[in-house]
Design a protein around this motif. Structure first.
Motif, short mmCIF file in Angstrom:
data_model
loop_
_atom_site.label_atom_id
_atom_site.label_comp_id
_atom_site.label_asym_id
_atom_site.label_seq_id
_atom_site.Cartn_x
_atom_site.Cartn_y
_atom_site.Cartn_z
N LEU A 141 9.94 1.77 -5.46
CA LEU A 141 9.07 1.16 -4.46
C LEU A 141 9.61 -0.20 -4.07
N PRO A 142 9.58 -0.59 -2.77
CA PRO A 142 9.24 0.29 -1.66
C PRO A 142 10.23 1.45 -1.53
N SER A 165 0.84 -1.20 0.00
CA SER A 165 0.00 0.00 0.00
C SER A 165 0.87 1.25 0.00
N ILE A 166 0.33 2.31 -0.58
CA ILE A 166 1.00 3.60 -0.53
C ILE A 166 -0.05 4.67 -0.32
N VAL A 195 -1.96 1.01 -11.78
CA VAL A 195 -1.87 0.04 -12.87
C VAL A 195 -0.71 -0.93 -12.66
N GLN A 196 0.18 -0.61 -11.72
CA GLN A 196 1.24 -1.55 -11.38
C GLN A 196 0.86 -2.46 -10.21
N GLY A 197 -0.38 -2.37 -9.77
CA GLY A 197 -0.85 -3.26 -8.73
C GLY A 197 -0.73 -2.73 -7.33
N MET A 198 -0.34 -1.47 -7.16
CA MET A 198 -0.23 -0.89 -5.82
C MET A 198 -1.62 -0.52 -5.30
N ASP A 199 -1.80 -0.67 -3.99
CA ASP A 199 -3.02 -0.24 -3.32
C ASP A 199 -2.81 1.21 -2.92
N VAL A 200 -3.40 2.14 -3.68
CA VAL A 200 -3.14 3.57 -3.50
C VAL A 200 -4.29 4.23 -2.75
N GLY A 249 1.38 -7.11 7.82
CA GLY A 249 2.68 -7.64 7.41
C GLY A 249 3.17 -7.10 6.09
N LYS A 250 2.31 -6.39 5.34
CA LYS A 250 2.71 -5.81 4.06
C LYS A 250 3.30 -4.42 4.27
N TRP A 251 4.10 -4.02 3.30
CA TRP A 251 4.74 -2.71 3.36
C TRP A 251 3.73 -1.60 3.11
N CYS A 252 3.81 -0.52 3.89
CA CYS A 252 2.95 0.65 3.69
C CYS A 252 3.81 1.89 3.84
#
Length: 495
Positions: free
Chosen positions: A466-467, A124-125, A161-166, A276-279
């Motif tokens: 990213l990250p 996520s970002i 479009v790169q699959g990031m949760d924005v 556990g995912k990067w944010c």
């Protein structure tokens, strides 16, 4: 059984070329020696180059060992295009590709090259558009603010479009600003579920009450709630690179507490959805407000729960200045000026179509495109100088009006052809496997393929590291390159 041909890749090609030089040089070529040619003039004779200066660093007097040219010429591995020649000349080692074969391989599978990669990584970002915080009103937003807004919106599209949760922050409650952004084709969240409530702000105040670096502010200090002593706090931080050494006292207003509370709400949602995912958080800010945003960054660090380890970066946009303009221009005035200029340019080209509702909408779309080109085609950290007296033209190849007009013309041409083909006027277009790609000899055809379509996915994937875990406070994004590539996407969609 059909042969599976791998997707051609610039990075894989460069890696394969460099691997050959590393092997023959005894692993001296640690850095990349080869590069993809970008000069239009040089592309007439070569597509890749290993410069003579770099070869001298690897081999005595730049004398390339026997067999290197043959090994490059006969290279056959995934991602590497067919090679027509590899030669040693005064400028170094040059490679020219077998262009008809490259045309054929790419154009037979064009969606693979123009569709962005979508890694399902679950990261996520949060893109925090700093100018939209507070209750400024549309009239108080400057051209520099508009640039930060459009950079944020563009980054959101590229990263999604790169699959990031924005996640976009802040949620907007100002309907006037929402309507204006809608005119610019910016879809900004207006739902208020992420907006902070009084309990969120009270929680932060309670944390500050116990903080050794915070004291209650005097009531006459510009409605400040707390006074933070940032210098002492910053000195105890392990990571100080990028923070302004002049950071010291910060008078915290209610608005800044709401700012941090909303960021914290969204960050907590991200960690709850994907534990556990990067944010990470990227604060997109114009350079005039960058210093104040560093204070907000440290405020959040002071009050954030221990479980919320959110990485913060600052993407600072350079100023936007209007030449020959005696007074500052608001973003609404700027839009209205460009809209009137677009209307005049369209009248000169097509006559008065003001009564046509569809044409009125087209003028608005073209105006939005022209403004986006002005704001996004320059590297975000550099200054933009706007010549507001120069009217919009549909002739300049780098203008938004030119691209949009010509995409519309292409779409009309293909639509007309399709209707005529269905009526039997023209024969059906042959299958890609039946085309003779050797007829593609024009310089512009190769430039479009080699400089835009082939590297399309790689440019988009490199828009932001990213990250965002590199050192320092600031981050950068190749918004100008990705903006140009998105225009290629638009053109390929038309085709």
């Amino acid at each position: 059984m059909a042969t599976v041909v791998s997707k051609l890749s610039v990075s894989e090609t460069l890696e394969a070329f460099n691997a050959i030089l590393r092997k023959v040089s005894g692993d001296k070529a640690h850095a990349s020696v080869w590069f993809k040619e970008s000069s239009t003039r040089n592309l007439r004779s070569r597509d890749f180059l290993a410069p003579q200066a770099a070869l001298r660093a690897l081999f005595a007097d730049g004398q390339v060992p026997n067999g290197v040219i043959e090994r490059v010429f006969s290279l056959k591995c995934p991602g590497v295009p067919p090679i027509e020649s590899c030669q040693k000349g005064p400028v170094g080692l040059t490679v020219q590709l077998e262009r008809p074969a490259v045309f054929e391989q790419i154009l037979k599978d064009i969606p693979v090259y123009t569709r962005p990669c979508q890694p399902a990584n679950g990261h996520s970002i949060i893109l925090n558009c700093v100018p939209l915080h507070g209750h400024k009103g549309l009239d108080s937003l400057s051209l520099s603010h508009l640039r930060a807004i459009l950079v944020t919106d563009h980054l959101a599209g590229v990263l999604r479009v790169q699959g990031m949760d924005v996640h976009l922050v802040p949620a907007l409650g100002d309907e006037e600003i929402q309507r204006f952004l809608h005119q610019l084709r910016v879809a900004w969240p207006s739902a208020l579920e992420t907006s902070p409530n009084s309990e969120d702000v009270l929680t932060i105040k309670e944390t500050l009450r116990r903080c050794p670096y915070a004291t209650l502010a005097e009531t006459d200090q510009n409605e400040a709630v707390y006074k933070l002593h940032l210098k002492g706090f910053l000195e105890k931080q392990q990571e100080q690179e990028g923070y302004d050494p002049n950071l010291d006292v910060f008078l915290v207003m209610e608005e800044k507490l709401r700012h941090v509370a909303e960021l914290q709400n969204v960050a907590l949602q991200c960690t709850a959805i994907a534990p556990g995912k990067w944010c990470g958080v990227v604060h997109v800010v114009n350079n005039e407000e960058a210093f104040q945003q560093q204070k907000v960054d440290l405020l959040w660090k002071l009050v954030a729960p221990e479980a919320l380890a959110t990485l913060q970066k600052h993407l600072v946009c350079g100023p936007v200045k209007a030449t020959k303009c005696s007074t500052p221009m608001s973003i609404l005035q700027y839009f209205q000026l460009r809209h009137s200029q677009m209307y005049e340019a369209s009248m000169l080209k097509y006559g008065d179509l003001s009564q046509d509702e569809t044409w009125t909408e087209n003028i608005s779309v073209l105006t939005s495109a022209a403004i986006r080109f002005e704001m996004l085609s320059t590297a975000h950290q550099n200054q933009i100088l706007l010549d507001l007296e120069t009217s919009i033209s549909t002739k300049g190849t780098k203008s938004g009006a030119f691209v949009m007009y010509n995409c519309a013309r292409l779409a009309t041409l293909f639509e007309t052809y399709q209707r005529a083909a269905e009526q039997g006027v023209y024969p059906s277009f042959p299958l890609p496997s039946e085309l003779n790609y050797s007829f593609l000899r024009e310089e512009g055809e190769w430039l479009l393929l080699f400089k835009s379509i082939l590297p399309f996915q790689e440019v988009l994937s490199q828009v932001m590291p990213l990250p965002i875990s590199n050192g320092g406070l600031r981050t950068t994004a190749s918004t100008e390159a990705s903006w140009q590539q998105r225009n290629v996407e638009l053109l390929c969609f038309v085709l």
